[in-house]
Design a protein around this motif. Structure first.
Motif, PDB file in Angstrom:
ATOM      1  N   PRO A  42       0.805  -1.224   0.000  1.00 41.94           N
ATOM      2  CA  PRO A  42       0.000   0.000   0.000  1.00 41.94           C
ATOM      3  C   PRO A  42       0.841   1.278   0.000  1.00 41.94           C
ATOM      4  O   PRO A  42       0.382   2.306  -0.476  1.00 41.94           O
ATOM      5  CB  PRO A  42      -0.826  -0.112   1.295  1.00 41.94           C
ATOM      6  CG  PRO A  42      -0.071  -1.040   2.167  1.00 41.94           C
ATOM      7  CD  PRO A  42       0.649  -1.990   1.252  1.00 41.94           C
ATOM      8  N   PRO A  58       9.680  -2.426  -2.166  1.00 40.13           N
ATOM      9  CA  PRO A  58      10.274  -3.466  -1.308  1.00 40.13           C
ATOM     10  C   PRO A  58      11.081  -4.503  -2.078  1.00 40.13           C
ATOM     11  O   PRO A  58      12.118  -4.967  -1.596  1.00 40.13           O
ATOM     12  CB  PRO A  58       9.059  -4.093  -0.605  1.00 40.13           C
ATOM     13  CG  PRO A  58       7.849  -3.570  -1.295  1.00 40.13           C
ATOM     14  CD  PRO A  58       8.235  -2.305  -1.988  1.00 40.13           C
ATOM     15  N   GLY A 103       4.635  -1.742   8.060  1.00 42.38           N
ATOM     16  CA  GLY A 103       4.556  -2.976   8.842  1.00 42.38           C
ATOM     17  C   GLY A 103       3.224  -3.690   8.715  1.00 42.38           C
ATOM     18  O   GLY A 103       2.795  -4.384   9.640  1.00 42.38           O
ATOM     19  N   TYR A 116       2.383  -6.194   6.721  1.00 45.24           N
ATOM     20  CA  TYR A 116       2.565  -7.633   6.423  1.00 45.24           C
ATOM     21  C   TYR A 116       1.849  -8.117   5.167  1.00 45.24           C
ATOM     22  O   TYR A 116       1.760  -9.324   4.938  1.00 45.24           O
ATOM     23  CB  TYR A 116       2.166  -8.504   7.622  1.00 45.24           C
ATOM     24  CG  TYR A 116       3.245  -8.576   8.674  1.00 45.24           C
ATOM     25  CD1 TYR A 116       4.269  -9.515   8.601  1.00 45.24           C
ATOM     26  CD2 TYR A 116       3.270  -7.690   9.740  1.00 45.24           C
ATOM     27  CE1 TYR A 116       5.260  -9.572   9.547  1.00 45.24           C
ATOM     28  CE2 TYR A 116       4.265  -7.727  10.700  1.00 45.24           C
ATOM     29  CZ  TYR A 116       5.260  -8.680  10.606  1.00 45.24           C
ATOM     30  OH  TYR A 116       6.259  -8.733  11.553  1.00 45.24           O
ATOM     31  N   THR A 117       1.317  -7.200   4.350  1.00 42.54           N
ATOM     32  CA  THR A 117       0.674  -7.647   3.105  1.00 42.54           C
ATOM     33  C   THR A 117       1.693  -8.377   2.221  1.00 42.54           C
ATOM     34  O   THR A 117       1.404  -9.434   1.662  1.00 42.54           O
ATOM     35  CB  THR A 117       0.111  -6.426   2.340  1.00 42.54           C
ATOM     36  OG1 THR A 117      -0.727  -5.698   3.204  1.00 42.54           O
ATOM     37  CG2 THR A 117      -0.665  -6.856   1.109  1.00 42.54           C
ATOM     38  N   CYS A 118       2.891  -7.807   2.121  1.00 41.41           N
ATOM     39  CA  CYS A 118       3.929  -8.423   1.280  1.00 41.41           C
ATOM     40  C   CYS A 118       4.272  -9.830   1.782  1.00 41.41           C
ATOM     41  O   CYS A 118       4.412 -10.770   0.985  1.00 41.41           O
ATOM     42  CB  CYS A 118       5.172  -7.547   1.281  1.00 41.41           C
ATOM     43  SG  CYS A 118       5.729  -7.120   2.945  1.00 41.41           S
ATOM     44  N   VAL A 139       9.204  -9.933   4.208  1.00 42.68           N
ATOM     45  CA  VAL A 139       9.756  -8.611   3.845  1.00 42.68           C
ATOM     46  C   VAL A 139       9.600  -7.616   4.996  1.00 42.68           C
ATOM     47  O   VAL A 139      10.500  -6.830   5.285  1.00 42.68           O
ATOM     48  CB  VAL A 139       9.079  -8.070   2.566  1.00 42.68           C
ATOM     49  CG1 VAL A 139       9.714  -6.738   2.152  1.00 42.68           C
ATOM     50  CG2 VAL A 139       9.199  -9.073   1.432  1.00 42.68           C
TER      51      VAL A 139
HETATM   52  S1  SF4 Z   1       4.887  -4.503   5.307  1.00 40.14           S
HETATM   53 FE1  SF4 Z   1       5.292  -4.914   3.131  1.00 40.14          FE
HETATM   54  S2  SF4 Z   1       3.403  -4.361   2.060  1.00 40.14           S
HETATM   55 FE2  SF4 Z   1       3.325  -3.400   4.099  1.00 40.14          FE
HETATM   56  S3  SF4 Z   1       4.231  -1.369   3.841  1.00 40.14           S
HETATM   57 FE3  SF4 Z   1       5.923  -2.711   4.443  1.00 40.14          FE
HETATM   58  S4  SF4 Z   1       6.823  -3.433   2.511  1.00 40.14           S
HETATM   59 FE4  SF4 Z   1       4.783  -2.576   2.025  1.00 40.14          FE
END
Ligand code: SF4
Ligand code: SF4
Length: 178
Positions: free
Chosen positions: A47, A57, A83, A85-87, A97
């Motif tokens: 996002p 990322p 943070g 955690y979608t990735c 990630v």
């Molecule tokens: S946790 Fe992953 S998806 Fe969420 S902001 Fe960080 S790099 Fe982007």
């Protein structure tokens, strides 16, 4: 070789730290970066990337694997990860990630690269035990509304700040100012 006009300065081979990914891997959550096969799913799902395409990322993980230590640690972008955690949920390789970003931020903070925004917030917590200063004006306003006063400082939070040695990260960042 001259850089293309407007491009970032090129990283020279001798500036690389090939073992950087191992250093990241030693941090909690940082151990999975080597699994990345650069598919870009994390970036497509991120996002923050949707709001600012410069935050990437996949690229940051790749830079870690390439050993671009200085460039990664001094990057403003590592501090943008929310943070969420979608990735990590979407990565087909199970790369965490989010945890890698946290690992990199931890190393960066130790080396004096704590971002100025976080440094200011940390300094406020160290000074007042909270993220903003409460003035007499605030408590007078609360009194007029029939609300109890808010404490100006929280010694117990200041004590946690002291015990965790957080002050050394803000001092390192201050000393690292250009
Ligand atoms: S946790 Fe992953 S998806 Fe969420 S902001 Fe960080 S790099 Fe982007
Ligand atoms: S989704 Fe996983 S494998 Fe794909 S680029 Fe991102 S970290 Fe690498």
């Amino acid at each position: 070789m001259a850089n293309v006009k407007g491009s970032k300065p090129m990283t020279r081979f001798e500036e690389l730290t090939p073992s950087f990914w191992r250093e990241v891997a030693k941090e909690p959550g940082g151990e999975l970066s080597a699994r990345c096969f650069a598919c870009g799913t994390c970036t497509a799902a991120c996002p923050v990337h949707a709001v600012d395409a410069r935050y990437n990322p996949r690229q940051l993980v790749h830079m870690i694997l390439l050993g671009m230590r200085e460039r990664v640690l001094s990057s403003d972008f590592i501090w943008l990860c929310s943070g969420c955690y979608t990735c990590a949920d979407r990565c087909p390789q199970g790369v965490r990630v989010t945890d890698i970003m946290t690992a990199v931020k931890n190393i960066a903070a130790r080396e004096g690269y704590l971002h100025p925004t976080f440094r200011q917030q940390a300094e406020l917590v160290g000074r007042f035990g909270r993220l903003y200063e409460v003035e007499d004006f605030d408590n007078k306003k609360r009194q007029r509304l029939g609300l109890p006063p808010v404490r100006k400082t929280f010694p117990e939070v200041q004590e946690i700040f002291r015990m965790t040695g957080m002050g050394k990260y803000t001092e390192a960042a201050e000393a690292n100012q250009p």
